[in-house]
Design a protein around this motif. Structure first.
Motif, PDB file in Angstrom:
ATOM      1  N   HIS A 107       0.849  -1.280  -0.027  1.00 44.90           N
ATOM      2  CA  HIS A 107       0.064   0.113  -0.061  1.00 44.90           C
ATOM      3  C   HIS A 107       0.834   1.254  -0.071  1.00 44.90           C
ATOM      4  CE1 HIS A 107      -4.013  -1.673   0.487  1.00 44.90           C
ATOM      5  NE2 HIS A 107      -3.445  -2.701   1.209  1.00 44.90           N
ATOM      6  N   PHE A 110       0.830   4.023  -2.810  1.00 44.22           N
ATOM      7  CA  PHE A 110       0.350   5.588  -2.624  1.00 44.22           C
ATOM      8  C   PHE A 110       1.617   6.495  -3.266  1.00 44.22           C
ATOM      9  CE2 PHE A 110       2.234   8.781   0.368  1.00 44.22           C
ATOM     10  CZ  PHE A 110       1.514   9.886  -0.028  1.00 44.22           C
ATOM     11  N   GLU A 150       1.223   6.160  -7.002  1.00 43.78           N
ATOM     12  CA  GLU A 150      -0.160   7.009  -7.496  1.00 43.78           C
ATOM     13  C   GLU A 150      -0.214   8.488  -7.326  1.00 43.78           C
ATOM     14  OE1 GLU A 150      -4.815   7.483  -5.866  1.00 43.78           O
ATOM     15  OE2 GLU A 150      -3.553   5.703  -5.264  1.00 43.78           O
TER      16      GLU A 150
END
Length: 298
Positions: free
Chosen positions: A44, A48, A51
C-alpha cells in the motif's frame, strides 16, 4: 481528486520490480502475522507513492513532520495517537475490532483522558464533583443482545467541563467530571453529570498545523464518555453525542455515529427532577440504553 499521471511501460516495470524485491525481503520472516502485515503495508505504501508521484521534497517534508510528532510526544502527550485520530485510523481500527453483533451498542474512540481508579458513586450520584457546567441527569439500562438485563456491570464515565477541559488538564490534581458506578439488579443506572460541550483536541503542535493546512477544525463534537464492562461481555468504549450540535458531521476524530446521537432534553429551573433534587438552574436529561456484545464476539 485524482490526477492522471502518465507513466511509461518501462517506468512502471522498474517501479514494480522494486516493489517485488522489497516484498521478497520478507520471505525469511518466521511470524506469519508479521509477514502478512509488512507485505500489505509495503504494497500500500508503494502504491501511494506511485499513485501521487510523490516528490523527494514532499517525502522529506513528511519525514520532518513525523520527526516533529515524535519530538513533542512525551509521557503526558501522545502526538502519534492524535495523528492516528485525525486521520481516522483510530476510529477505523475500533470499527474493525468491534464487529456488529445484533443490536449491540457501537464503539468509538477511547480518547486520551481516561484515568484509572476514578471515584465510585452510587446510582443517582453526581460525577461532576464541582466541575463547571449545566447539570444533566443521565439514565438508562445495560442489557445483552438477547435483551436480558446485566446487573453489576461497571460503568466508567468521564467528560470535559464547560470550559472544554478535563480534570487532568488542570495543575491542581483535582478529580472532577469522572466516576464509576454499577448497574442495579435490573440492569439500570442513573447519575448526575454535566451537559457536554464541544472542545478542541490539542492543536498547538504538528498535528494542529496539519489540520490548519488542510482547512480542518480541531474541535470535537460535544460528548460524554462511557466504558462498560461485565463478565461474559465484550468491553464497550463509547460516547454519546448531543443532538443538534453543529459539529456532529465534522468531529475532528470521526467518532460520531448516528446511533450514539441522543436527545439532551432541556428543563427549566425548578422543574421536578427524577430523583427529587431541587435544581436552581436549567438542567438537561438524557437516556442511553446500552447493549453489550458477548465476549466471544471480540
Amino acid at each position: 481528486m485524482t490526477i492522471d499521471h502518465e507513466v511509461s511501460a518501462e517506468q512502471r516495470s522498474r517501479e514494480e520490480d522494486l516493489l517485488q524485491r522489497v516484498l521478497r525481503s520478507f520471505d525469511t520472516c518466521e511470524d506469519p502475522r508479521l509477514d502478512e502485515i509488512m507485505r500489505s503495508l509495503v504494497t500500500h505504501l508503494h502504491a501511494f507513492v506511485r499513485e501521487v508521484r510523490l516528490t523527494e521534497a514532499e517525502w522529506n517534508k513528511a519525514i520532518e513532520f513525523l520527526t516533529a510528532v515524535g519530538r513533542i510526544t512525551d509521557d503526558k502527550r501522545q502526538e502519534f495517537i492524535l495523528l492516528s485520530d485525525v486521520l481516522g485510523a483510530s476510529m477505523q481500527t475500533i470499527t474493525v475490532n468491534n464487529e456488529a453483533v445484533g443490536d449491540a451498542t457501537e464503539a468509538t474512540v477511547f480518547g486520551p483522558f481516561f484515568v484509572e481508579n476514578s471515584p465510585r458513586i452510587d446510582n443517582g450520584g453526581d460525577i461532576s464533583f464541582g466541575a463547571k457546567g449545566q447539570p444533566c441527569w443521565v439514565e438508562g439500562t445495560v442489557r445483552d443482545t438477547d435483551g436480558k438485563p446485566v446487573p453489576g456491570a461497571r460503568i466508567e464515565v468521564w467528560e470535559a467541563d464547560d470550559d472544554g477541559f478535563y480534570d487532568v488538564q488542570y495543575d491542581d490534581d483535582r478529580t472532577a467530571a469522572r466516576a464509576h458506578l454499577f448497574t442495579d439488579e435490573d440492569g439500570g443506572y442513573r447519575f448526575w453529570a454535566i451537559t457536554p460541550t464541544p472542545y478542541p483536541i490539542p492543536h498547538d503542535g504538528p498535528v494542529g498545523q496539519l489540520l490548519q493546512a488542510v482547512g480542518r477544525s480541531p474541535l470535537r463534537a460535544a460528548h460524554l464518555h462511557f466504558m462498560v464492562t461485565a463478565p461474559g461481555a465484550r468491553r464497550l468504549v463509547t460516547h454519546i453525542f448531543v443532538r443538534g450540535d453543529e459539529l456532529l458531521d465534522r468531529d475532528s476524530v470521526f467518532g460520531v455515529k448516528a446511533s450514539l446521537v441522543k436527545d439532551f432534553v432541556q428543563r427549566l429551573a425548578g422543574t421536578p427532577t427524577p430523583d427529587g433534587c431541587v435544581v436552581e438552574s436549567d438542567w438537561a436529561r438524557v437516556r442511553f440504553d446500552i447493549v453489550l456484545a458477548p465476549e466471544e464476539a471480540s
